[in-house]
Every structure is written in C-alpha cells, then in structure tokens.
Design an enzyme around this catalytic site. Sequence first.
Site, PDB file in Angstrom:
ATOM      1  N   PRO A 209      -9.019   8.230 -14.588  1.00 38.01           N
ATOM      2  CA  PRO A 209     -10.004   8.473 -13.532  1.00 38.01           C
ATOM      3  C   PRO A 209     -11.043   7.377 -13.315  1.00 38.01           C
ATOM      4  CG  PRO A 209     -10.549   9.737 -15.488  1.00 38.01           C
ATOM      5  CD  PRO A 209      -9.286   9.000 -15.806  1.00 38.01           C
TER       6      PRO A 209
ATOM      7  N   ASP B 125      -3.789   1.689  -6.258  1.00 33.71           N
ATOM      8  CA  ASP B 125      -4.594   2.596  -5.440  1.00 33.71           C
ATOM      9  C   ASP B 125      -6.051   2.168  -5.418  1.00 33.71           C
ATOM     10  OD1 ASP B 125      -2.653   4.364  -4.749  1.00 33.71           O
ATOM     11  OD2 ASP B 125      -3.302   5.980  -6.075  1.00 33.71           O
TER      12      ASP B 125
ATOM     13  N   LYS C 131      -5.697   4.315  -0.145  1.00 35.83           N
ATOM     14  CA  LYS C 131      -5.772   5.271   0.971  1.00 35.83           C
ATOM     15  C   LYS C 131      -7.169   5.854   0.941  1.00 35.83           C
ATOM     16  CE  LYS C 131      -1.183   6.922   1.753  1.00 35.83           C
ATOM     17  NZ  LYS C 131      -0.513   7.209   0.500  1.00 35.83           N
TER      18      LYS C 131
ATOM     19  N   GLY D  65      -4.491   6.343  -9.205  1.00 35.16           N
ATOM     20  CA  GLY D  65      -5.696   6.857  -9.856  1.00 35.16           C
ATOM     21  C   GLY D  65      -5.373   8.161 -10.580  1.00 35.16           C
ATOM     22  N   GLY D  66      -6.032   8.401 -11.704  1.00 31.40           N
ATOM     23  CA  GLY D  66      -5.832   9.657 -12.429  1.00 31.40           C
ATOM     24  C   GLY D  66      -4.425   9.811 -12.948  1.00 31.40           C
ATOM     25  N   ASP D  67      -3.850  10.962 -12.692  1.00 26.34           N
ATOM     26  CA  ASP D  67      -2.456  11.212 -13.062  1.00 26.34           C
ATOM     27  C   ASP D  67      -1.585  11.033 -11.828  1.00 26.34           C
ATOM     28  OD1 ASP D  67      -0.277  12.206 -14.774  1.00 26.34           O
ATOM     29  OD2 ASP D  67      -0.240  13.830 -13.318  1.00 26.34           O
TER      30      ASP D  67
ATOM     31  N   ILE E  38      -0.770  14.654  -9.738  1.00 24.03           N
ATOM     32  CA  ILE E  38      -1.791  15.559  -9.200  1.00 24.03           C
ATOM     33  C   ILE E  38      -2.371  14.977  -7.906  1.00 24.03           C
ATOM     34  CG2 ILE E  38      -3.990  16.728  -9.664  1.00 24.03           C
ATOM     35  CD1 ILE E  38      -1.814  17.695 -11.541  1.00 24.03           C
TER      36      ILE E  38
ATOM     37  N   THR F 171      -5.928  12.948 -15.585  1.00 28.95           N
ATOM     38  CA  THR F 171      -6.325  13.351 -14.232  1.00 28.95           C
ATOM     39  C   THR F 171      -7.846  13.549 -14.150  1.00 28.95           C
ATOM     40  OG1 THR F 171      -5.784  14.837 -12.408  1.00 28.95           O
ATOM     41  CG2 THR F 171      -6.006  15.849 -14.578  1.00 28.95           C
TER      42      THR F 171
ATOM     43  N   MET G 280     -10.815  16.347  -3.811  1.00 31.76           N
ATOM     44  CA  MET G 280     -10.933  15.954  -2.393  1.00 31.76           C
ATOM     45  C   MET G 280     -11.706  16.982  -1.577  1.00 31.76           C
ATOM     46  SD  MET G 280      -7.125  14.536  -1.515  1.00 31.76           S
ATOM     47  CE  MET G 280      -6.232  15.765  -2.436  1.00 31.76           C
TER      48      MET G 280
END
Length: 285
Positions: A17, A40, A63, A95-97, A100, A125, A177
């Site tokens: 993260p 990302d 994105k 990013g993260g996992d 997910i 994540t 999000m």
Amino acid sequence: MPNYPTTGKVIIAGAGPGDPELLTLKALRYLQQADVVLADRLVSEQVLSQYVKSEAEIIAVGKQCRRGASTPQETINELMVEYALKGKLVVRLKGGDVSIFSNVLDELQALKDADIAYEIIPGVTAALGAAAYAGIPLTARQYSTAVRFLTFYRNEVINDQYWKDLAATDDTLVFYMSSETLDGVVANLLKHGISDEKLLAVVEQATTPQQQVDVTNLYSYAENWKGKTFLSPALVIIGKVVALHQQFAWIANSPTRETYFKPVAKLFTASTVATEKANQNASRA
Ligand code: SAH
C-alpha cells in the site's frame, strides 16, 4: 531459492500500500531482474527508484478515473503482451494486492489469449496495511468475527437490500475507492439504523509518512465532517473495532498534508513514453 526464469514472461505483482518495506521478497527479486516494469500510480516511487535495475524500462500506467487522466486498460494489456513477446521479463506492478479492486482479470485474459506465461505475486492490500498502521485489528475478538472488502464508487454497486445487511452486520466494513462518496455510505447506513457503537475511520495515505487517521461517530458525521475532503488514496473502515485505534495507534498523524503518490498526469504515462520514443527516433533519422 527457486530458479526464476528471466525471459518472456509477465509477473503480476502487488507492491503493497505505500511503505516500500511492505514489498515481498519475491516481488523484490523479480523487480531486480525485470527488463520492463509497468507500474500503477499507487506504487511507491522509492520501490521503483531503489529496486529496479538501471537499464530497465519503467512505464507508469496509472489510472485515476475521477481525474480523467488514465492509461486505458487496452494499452496496459498491449504493453505487457508486446514486451513479453519480445522475450522480456515484464513486471506488472500494482498497488496493494493484485486481486483486490484491480483489473487483474482483464490482464490475465490478455496474457492467456496471447499464450504468455505468467506468475502472480500477492501484496499487502490497503485494508491490511491501514489496519496495521492505524492499530485497528479488523477482526478483534469480541468486536467482530469477519471483515468485508467493499466499494461504493458509484451508486449501482450496492443496492438497498445490501445496505440493510451492511447496517445490521457486526462484520467490519472496509470501503475502497469511496472517500469521495462517503456521504452516501454514511447516509445509507444511518437510513438502516446502524448501531451507534460503530465508528468510522478514514485512513489517508496509509503506511506512508503522510498517513492520517480520522475517526468519527456515524451519527455525528454530518456535523463533524461537513464538507471534509480527503487526500487520495483513502480507505474507510467502519465497525466497533475502530474504537481500538485510540488505544493502539502507534503512529502519530502526519503534521503536514502532502500527497505521497504523484497524480497520474504528472507521471510518465505510456503514451508520453511512446511519443518521446517517436521523437527520439525522428531526431536520430
Ligand atoms: N489493489 C489495491 C486497491 C486498488 S483500488 C489494494 O489491494 O490495496 C484503489 C483504492 O485502494 C483507493 O481508492 C483507496 O481506497 C485504497 N488504497 C490504496 N492504497 C491506499 C493507501 N496507501 N492508503 C489508503 N487507501 C489506499
């Protein structure tokens, strides 16, 4: 140590993260070997600058849909396939996992269609990074027996029946999000009579030096947080476990409000890389 292949393959890896030290050893090893890294927006710049070999090509394919600046999924798929077909070792760093709230399915399909070998490496994540770095154990005994990863980036994702269930459950709720639609999240839960023992936390820029955690009771949300905006990325945690933050927080909120991750528009996007290359070729010719 397994013998990792070094050519013609795509490694889809999670970078965690934010805190670069949350990267797995396996992702690190592949980053050190990669010819191309497709990264990302929510990947720490330090991961890219410290671990990727200097000859490797790094392409930012971030994105950020709400901001309108973003690399189309199609372009990302094409880049992965194109480089792998050239025999390159490609790391697609997310990013993260990887699984997910990411477009991994599209990417896997593109790789399958082109018959390209791949591996998937998990990452920490955001929910788990935020829980750890905010001192909020997501399924703390006597507080909650389950956790749900959700999103409410647009209305259609959750119907009224499901809001009723979300308001009633003792499961911890984590919304990805959803900081820009937080008013809607709270309104829907209040409408269905969520218990006032549950608190809401927003964790901005979790695990980075800019982390900030804010907590409110859902019933005083409107009064306390009217018009409040959050720095991206931000994660929302709702449940009784949020009360544990006060007792177990081990990092103070950042005294400054700076963004850790660069906005997409400021990054080298795939299209700017392509344009720069074309310009270089034209000037060489
Ligand atoms: N694949 C990622 C999630 C991508 S969706 C993962 O597993 O974490 C993007 C959302 O993730 C953001 O809108 C935000 O809600 C959350 N997020 C990602 N990184 C975060 C961070 N460092 N702090 C808080 N939220 C984060």
